[in-house]
Design an enzyme around this catalytic site. Sequence first.
Site, PDB file in Angstrom:
ATOM      1  N   ASP A   1       0.837  -1.209   0.000  1.00  0.00           N
ATOM      2  CA  ASP A   1       0.000   0.000   0.000  1.00  0.00           C
ATOM      3  C   ASP A   1       0.870   1.256   0.000  1.00  0.00           C
ATOM      4  O   ASP A   1       0.763   2.099   0.897  1.00  0.00           O
ATOM      5  CB  ASP A   1      -0.921  -0.058   1.229  1.00  0.00           C
ATOM      6  CG  ASP A   1      -2.022   0.975   1.160  1.00  0.00           C
ATOM      7  OD1 ASP A   1      -2.353   1.420   0.045  1.00  0.00           O
ATOM      8  OD2 ASP A   1      -2.557   1.342   2.239  1.00  0.00           O
TER       9      ASP A   1
ATOM     10  N   ASP B   1     -12.822  -3.806   9.344  1.00  0.00           N
ATOM     11  CA  ASP B   1     -13.021  -5.254   9.434  1.00  0.00           C
ATOM     12  C   ASP B   1     -14.409  -5.585   9.991  1.00  0.00           C
ATOM     13  O   ASP B   1     -15.063  -6.535   9.555  1.00  0.00           O
ATOM     14  CB  ASP B   1     -11.917  -5.910  10.270  1.00  0.00           C
ATOM     15  CG  ASP B   1     -11.641  -5.192  11.577  1.00  0.00           C
ATOM     16  OD1 ASP B   1     -12.328  -4.189  11.866  1.00  0.00           O
ATOM     17  OD2 ASP B   1     -10.736  -5.624  12.317  1.00  0.00           O
TER      18      ASP B   1
END
Lengths: 348, 941
Positions: B41, B181
Amino acid sequence: MIEDSITYFSVRNRNLNQDLRVVHDALRSYLPDMNVQYYINNEVSDNQYITNMLRASRREFCQYVHHVICMDASVPLSFPNDDGSSVRIFMAALYDYLFEAALGYANDPQKPKKSTYIGCNYILPGSPFASRVLKTAYNMKNSDITTLDQICLPLSWDIAQEDKRKKVRKRFEYYYPGMKDKKILVIVLADPKDIKAGLKDNPLIGFPLKQLLDMVKDEYFVITTSDLLAANAANLSSKYNSSFEVSKNRFTMLDLLYIADVMVTNESRYATGVAPVNKPVYVLGHEDNMFLRYMKKFYPGMVISDFNDILGVDFHADNNSEEQKLFCKEFSYGVDEEPMKKIASLFM
Amino acid sequence: MKKISVIIAAYNAQQYLDQTMVSILNQSMDLGDYEVIIVDDGSTDETPDILRRYEKDYDAVHVISKENGGPSSARNLGLDHASGEYIYFLDADDIVDTHALEYLYNTLKTNDADLVIAKYDYFDQYGTIEIEELDDLVLKKDINILDSDILRTFALWNKMFSSRIIKEHHIRFAPVSYSEDGVFLMEYIFYCRKITGLDHVVLHYRRFYGDNSNAITASISSQKIRDYVEAHRLIIDGVANRISGMFPQYDSFEKLMEENGDIHQYMNFLCRKELQILIDRFYAAFWKISNEDRRIIAEEIRRRLSMTDIDNITQLTERFPFMPLPTVHVEVAEVLEHALYTMVLYGDKSDKDSFLSCLKTLCNQNLLYYKIIIPVKMEVVVKEEGLEQENIIYIDCGTEPELFNKALSGATTPYIMFCSSRMLYAKNILRIAFNQLSLSRPDFAVYSVLYNSFGISQPTSLSRLFKTSISGGLRYGDHLHLDGIFGNKIFLVSFFRERLPDFDFNSENGIERVFRQGAYKIYENCSIYFDGSDDEYTEYVTTPKTKEYIESTLAEGPDDLNCQDLKINKETTALKLITLEKESREYYLLDKFLKYSKKRIINRVLFFSIRADNKLEGNAKALYPYIKGRKKICASRLPHDEKTVEKMIKLIMTSKVIITDDYVKYLRYFPLRPEQRVIQLWHACGVFKMFGRRGTNLSLPIDMATHAQYNLVAVSSDSIRTVYADAFDIDLKKVKALGSPRTDTFFDPKYKKKVCGRVFRAHPEFMNKSIIVYAPTFRDMGCDRSEFHPELDFDLLSKELGENKELIICPHPIMKNKILEKEYSNIHVMRDFSTNDYMLISDKLITDYSSVIFEYALLNKPIAFFCYDLDIYNRGFYLRYPDDLPGEVYTNQTELMSFINGSDSFAGSDRRELFIEKYMSACDGHSCERIAKIVNTYMGR
């Protein structure tokens, strides 16, 4: 041994409990030059040998004490013989053992007397009940023990002080704003350890908490310390937050005595704790103990055996019932005379 | 089609990425059955290089690079590329169990489920912490979608997901940086036909040291707050919609909540989970965030509180008793009006650095109801440092007493703390103190002061002595000098107002007055750290008036087992002993103890050991011949059968002196008699791996009970006495630098000659060779302790050693494998003589994490530390690698060869001497005599 020292004793994990604190703080003013020491330990262990070791430790400590103020009945026997120069005061807070003694002697007046307090030279019974029981069930007459009758316990006096009551209430109101302008119904229940741990069923399941709150919510704020009672609060919506609270980490149980307008309990300490201020008391009868037996025998009208009967109590009544008035009289001397002054005078 | 796609989002993960990759590429499942998709990332460190290496070496690894956009976008990109039947998400710094993929996959297949939930644990450099909250859930084969235990963790790495569901319903991570999440999981879960459990730890989650320190508040941003609130809006609204769909018979969700107890409980659990983090991490950072952020947090707290029931609010109140829920203050003035604590800190330009260090810790308290008062002259410094926050109040003053006096007279809070710039205050001190002070309400609380040494925080000697000096009862006496400072106390303001109205911090006897007038209580569990060494703390506390007393108190006591300092304190010992419950498996021991506690004590010295059967080893073996008169060896490896137990209890309860070098479990339950003494020799020199309560695999109370009855602990140097006192939680006076008995032989030339002769007679091939002893210790991570497979190419090593060098591998006794796959002329695994014997004939030592270095240091020969797995192994050491070591650390074979073939790089430096001075100064060849003299004298011999 320090001749000008007072030792405060507490051996039941109560720290320097509120009763002793009230005395401690007052004597600091009355006797500023007096040295102070504490013996504060929890001697309660399931292992008798560990308990014995702790008691041996206490006995060693006691060899060096001079003046003593204590509240645990097991303490005075640890004191060595007095040479006549020390003041040893026992304050008789109303725990279950005194009710056991009262009932025991009611059933069998010939029962041999115990010598529990012979290590003391002063006893502060704090109530006509305790005075009577101590004189009946314990060896007092043939010893040099002086009973300080007609004087309430220090905590009782403190609870009756209006400025103190206001101060404590203000602290409560900060955390529980719903209390403002309401009377306080306090429910203090001893939650047995094995039930808390889930080993036994919760005996308070079925207590009509929602109905009680619906019945009194406009007039009372209800506060409890009991986890077992709080189990009935599951599914109560947040709107009840303005009239009900489970108080755990912020205040001690004895703090509740300062704010209670009505007390519901199963413990002698809390039931009798509001007697000095003549507040109505109701005793829940779900757990057998000596205090409950005493109440059933002498004050049956104050016992709530069926939980649902609490919904029949007239919480709007302005005056105590005759039974409640008698109860208050039996379980506390008047609060006119400050007991700490009397205690301080014994050391002068 | 692959069975599994493992998706890893990696951002600046260079530190632990290798470990994560090794764990995921060494699965019991065939590497051809799964793929590993790593999305870099936009890392700015070496992460891309590390990943390219793995991609090159492994076909299963696919690296995708993108600009930094957060974990959600990285995982979504991973999902776009995933081809596996199932998806497993992994973080770039955690370690996957070897069987994780195989077990998760098989469980899904066997149970025909769409989601499997397994166990995980935490680890850090000190060890592993088991997580029990999922224990019940993972045992279930068919988990109800509305089982609130699922909500206990939103983590993805203990679960495996079906690609089919993710694709069919196009489930993706929401563009939030917090609880993404949770949003993913709670959307996914309602599409599952079946959820199943797996009772296996699949993931080891890395906890970073300092997780509980200031990292959390430091990383709070407005975006994070908004993301958290948004994530929970998505979760709760989404869940409410899905549940409403499951119960169409209800007109509204509110009605459903009211009438269905299970749904009510489920939603309350969900709200409480959000509220706990909202309050704990965000609202508690009140002074570090903007007004707008405060308003957003407060609104969200109020919104969720209105959705929850009384039971929920009660639980939150228990957790955050200092918060007047349901009131949630937003305005600064409101919070300051209700502040509970005033923290006063003086400083000037001369101690600017320590002032600022301390102030930072005060600013980072995780409770919002407090004020900080500092001198106006430090205002500029505070602003320059960026520490300005709205609860700091500046007072004009010239000296510390003046500031303290002014702060006290103007205090509007119930509690006040007069801080010291030499101290650092843990972020939770005010929270912990609130609970302590509310219930026992002393006039002031005294906290033990800690300092950092040997890699741990331990109480200063004065704090330890102060606490033990008053056990049994609080008496007024000179021992109060041991705690003569204000910086470790929290006072009730009313205590000063009501009982010390004329109190003046300029007076010399201030501390004495507060001790004499107040009811106080001592606590150990608040973390106040002194910023220097133990000795510096002593100097800080000592005044000319108290100097003599403090010095005499700290001096080592006499070597007389009858002296008061070496007797156990009945009260503190009794409170530590374990009460055997009737239900306990060991309850029967009580009867045995009782039986033998009435028998006569025999004038006998008992040597107790669990290290070998019927014989002693190490320190105990060395000491044994020096003990005169009646003595007995009681040695048996664990576990002990009933007959052995009875024998041991009998001998323990009837021996006047008990000498051991290990844990004696029988000392945990029953008090010995006053004339009995216990001497701990311990089985290691120096201090290496953490032990006692700092490194136990027992519960803390059981560990502390085991060591509670020691009268004397013999250690190898003066400087490590505090470590042993701390590890065993005993008085410093009971720990004496008497030396390690087994090192006496290192000072005996005759003995050394004898041993060398014996070894060379048995192995003449070692004569006239350069001997290098390799003494590794066992590993716990990833393999069986009895197996040892060092990262060494023995063929190459043998070649490089040549004809004149011999490498002798002395395995730890627990290692049972061959280690060498074939025979070499110059590399040998030797188990015939002890490691110590081989050390005596050696020229160099190679070790890793073994305490043999302490003895070897006495030989003053080169030592190398071959720590190829330091990152994984490095946990729970008192020694800091490499700073505290008497040799270099090598992490691969090439480096190690430079040690084997090179000269002594430490020759001429004082590193080894300093090491010996620090850890082995009491070892002079006379340890046995010293210890035996103490025992023999006590026995009247």
